[in-house]
Design an enzyme around this catalytic site. Structure first.
Site, PDB file in Angstrom:
ATOM      1  N   CYS A  90       1.807  -4.364   0.637  1.00  0.00           N
ATOM      2  CA  CYS A  90       2.930  -3.565   1.140  1.00  0.00           C
ATOM      3  C   CYS A  90       3.045  -3.658   2.655  1.00  0.00           C
ATOM      4  CB  CYS A  90       2.757  -2.099   0.759  1.00  0.00           C
ATOM      5  SG  CYS A  90       2.221  -1.792  -0.935  1.00  0.00           S
ATOM      6  N   CYS A 121       3.594   1.035   2.445  1.00  0.00           N
ATOM      7  CA  CYS A 121       3.009   1.679   1.268  1.00  0.00           C
ATOM      8  C   CYS A 121       3.340   3.167   1.231  1.00  0.00           C
ATOM      9  CB  CYS A 121       1.505   1.455   1.226  1.00  0.00           C
ATOM     10  SG  CYS A 121       0.786   1.726  -0.417  1.00  0.00           S
ATOM     11  N   ASP A 122       3.085   3.774   0.088  1.00  0.00           N
ATOM     12  CA  ASP A 122       3.650   5.066  -0.294  1.00  0.00           C
ATOM     13  C   ASP A 122       3.619   6.149   0.787  1.00  0.00           C
ATOM     14  OD1 ASP A 122       3.813   3.703  -2.627  1.00  0.00           O
ATOM     15  OD2 ASP A 122       2.711   5.133  -3.843  1.00  0.00           O
ATOM     16  N   CYS A 158       5.231  -2.094  -4.123  1.00  0.00           N
ATOM     17  CA  CYS A 158       5.319  -2.193  -5.581  1.00  0.00           C
ATOM     18  C   CYS A 158       6.774  -2.110  -6.046  1.00  0.00           C
ATOM     19  CB  CYS A 158       4.490  -1.106  -6.220  1.00  0.00           C
ATOM     20  SG  CYS A 158       2.736  -1.216  -5.776  1.00  0.00           S
ATOM     21  N   GLU A 176      -3.683  10.695  -7.334  1.00  0.00           N
ATOM     22  CA  GLU A 176      -2.765  10.201  -8.356  1.00  0.00           C
ATOM     23  C   GLU A 176      -3.565   9.738  -9.564  1.00  0.00           C
ATOM     24  OE1 GLU A 176      -0.421   7.156  -6.577  1.00  0.00           O
ATOM     25  OE2 GLU A 176       0.789   8.561  -5.419  1.00  0.00           O
ATOM     26  N   SER A 181       1.293   8.683  -9.750  1.00  0.00           N
ATOM     27  CA  SER A 181       1.968   7.574  -9.094  1.00  0.00           C
ATOM     28  C   SER A 181       3.418   7.533  -9.539  1.00  0.00           C
ATOM     29  CB  SER A 181       1.275   6.270  -9.473  1.00  0.00           C
ATOM     30  OG  SER A 181       2.110   5.161  -9.244  1.00  0.00           O
TER      31      SER A 181
END
Length: 565
Positions: free
Chosen positions: A56, A129-130, A201, A452, A478
């Site tokens: 990512c 990323c997240d 992702c 998660e 997630s």
């Protein structure tokens, strides 16, 4: 409404580089190659979360160079810096995931400190990323300096036997292998194919959800969310962001003027229209706190109930972000919502123009496609990010209903005090149809870090149990999780929430139509159990995780940290 240059730029960097007393400061800048001409311009921080921890983020340093070019061409001086980013995919399923949500706070804090310390005038934030997306946006809101967010871009899907794959397919393949449904060779082929290059992702998981929200809420340039990381357009988007940030500084438009209550309603609308990750709820609550906008679960439910679910996106649906990009990306979704009056299209954005003006300036053709349904013929008539309340979660819990066929589940509890214990039980085939898996002491304080549970939920799906069991946790899921999975249970177990009092074989009901999550145990029995309950010892007594546990609040308020002054 167009914004005109009637405001005076606020140039904090002059505090650092002007006057004879700042000669040492200028000397240090000149050691890095800057000239007096460079020092005479506004300073724009270009922050990225690039590292080798995750695909990512691995390409973000290269994108930062393009953003810097845009800043220079816009007439300002860029100053690049980086901050951390945790790979949720690689941290998943073990102790490392406790660091994930905590990294959101550290990212926001570190950007704030860099900007304040060096008195930069504006900020370009690049994230992949997240947690790096909301962390970067939280810093922008907190600093309230002219700022633009830009996403690093989605990964391309892997292709195996004509099927598009994401990393979630690998997690689910692990469950299928454990259940004897696929061979080790099959698992290896999926592993080798699912993630072909750089980027976040590929489904409508947390990173793509927050990227979509960044456009809807007005912090990112229109059309910047969906192009893939390796697409040639991505570099131009980042360049344009750098240039636009200088213009935003000249207009002196700040995040608090963009991040209004109506803008947050637009973000909630987007979250539900795309079937986005439940993490979006947590992050929007945290972001709203930074600008003193009062946002509650009631607001999420009110907006959800009038928002149709339009986008057929993985994990609940069939398509990846790259597919959405091909038909027009987030502007295409915004246009459909705006045409039916479902968003506040007069909200200000980082272009200095409203959403309506942005959309009218873009070529967004209508064409035959199956990915985004019409508002009159949606996938679901209401949104998919559902808030539950009841005797098991008096302060609330969340569930994503995209791709979930059932609306009600009643079953007997199987209780685990750590995620690993539950995953082991799933791997060993110890979970039966009709059970409700309860995973507790994984909340913001109890974990700490609110892990998660993708490894466990994906294993259930891979074993074929995704439609016959439910899960309840004070941890998180997630964006790749699918199934009847309830997270963010509040109050959490560690502070004595009802989830701490659940025993094996207690009956639990989850109903997404009535927004109920109930534990069928009498108040008298629960009171007896409470008398016997005591909080467990903390998992960490020093370091970052211990600090976080001492400061963090409830998931129902975004799991934010507070100095409690």
């Amino acid at each position: 409404m167009a914004i005109h240059k009637y405001r005076v730029m606020e140039i904090s960097s002059r505090n650092v580089v002007e006057g004879t007393a700042r000669s040492p400061h200028r000397a240090m800048y000149k050691a890095m190659g800057l000239t007096d001409d460079d020092l005479g311009k506004s300073f724009v921080g270009v922050c990225h979360t690039g590292n080798e921890a995750t695909p990512c983020n691995i390409h973000l340093p290269r994108l930062a160079l393009k953003a810097k070019e845009g800043v220079i061409d816009g007439g300002a001086t860029p100053r690049e810096f980086s901050t951390i980013a945790v790979s949720d995919g690689i941290a998943m399923g073990h102790e490392g995931m406790k660091s994930s949500l905590i990294s959101r706070e550290i990212i926001a804090d570190s950007i704030e400190l860099m900007m304040r310390a060096h008195q930069y005038d504006a900020l370009v934030g690049i994230a992949g990323c997240d947690k790096s997306l909301p962390g970067t946006m939280m810093a922008m809101a907190r600093l309230n300096l002219p700022s633009i967010f830009v996403y690093g871009g989605t990964i391309m899907p892997g292709i195996l036997d004509g099927k598009e794959l994401t990393v979630v397919d690998v997690y689910e393949a692990v469950g299928a292998y454990d259940a004897g449904k696929i061979s080790l060779e099959d698992l290896k082929n999926i592993e080798n194919t699912a993630c072909p290059n750089a980027g976040s992702c590929g489904g409508m998981f947390t990173a793509n959800t927050m990227a979509s929200i960044s456009e809807a809420i007005g912090l990112a340039l229109p059309g910047s969310a969906s192009p893939p990381a390796e697409d040639v357009r991505r570099e131009k988007i980042v360049y344009d962001t750098g240039k636009a940030c200088v213009q935003l500084l000249e207009l002196n438009i700040k995040p608090r003027e963009i991040l209004t209550f109506e803008a947050f309603e637009n973000a909630i609308t987007m979250l539900n229209a795309i079937g986005g990750s439940t993490n979006g709820i947590l992050h929007l609550l945290a972001l709203s706190n930074e600008v003193d906008v009062k946002l509650t679960y009631d607001d999420f439910e009110r907006v959800r109930k009038k928002t149709p679910h339009l986008a057929d996106m993985k994990p609940g649906g069939n398509y990846v972000m790259n597919s959405l990009d091909k038909i027009g990306g987030i502007p295409f979704v915004l246009k459909k919502l705006a045409e039916k009056g479902l968003i506040h299209d007069n909200c200000m954005t980082v272009t200095g123009r409203s959403i309506k003006e942005n959309l009218s300036s873009m070529n967004i053709p209508e064409h035959e496609q199956q990915i985004v349904k019409s508002v009159d013929n949606p996938i679901h008539s209401v949104g998919t990010a559902v808030i539950l309340r009841g005797s098991l979660a008096p302060d609330g819990a969340v569930i994503k209903t995209a791709g979930v066929e059932m609306t009600k589940f009643t079953g007997k509890a199987r209780v685990y005090d750590r995620e690993e214990y539950a995953f082991d039980a799933v791997s060993k085939g110890e979970i039966d149809e009709g059970q409700v898996i309860v995973i507790r002491y994984e909340g913001p304080k109890g974990g700490p870090g609110m892990r998660e549970m993708l490894a466990t939920t994906a294993a259930l799906v891979g074993q074929g149990l995704g439609k016959t069991v439910a899960m309840v946790t004070d941890g998180r899921f997630s964006g790749g999780t699918r199934g009847f999975m309830v997270g963010h249970v509040a109050p959490e177990a560690y502070v004595g929430g009802p989830i701490a009092l659940v025993n094996d074989d207690d009956e639990i009901t989850i109903d997404t139509e009535t927004n109920i999550i109930d534990l069928h145990v009498s108040p008298k029995e629960l009171e007896e159990r409470r008398k016997q309950w005591s909080p467990p010892k903390p998992n960490y007594t020093r370091g970052a995780l211990a600090k976080y546990a001492s400061l963090v609040g409830s998931a129902a308020q975004g799991a934010i940290t507070s100095a409690k002054l």
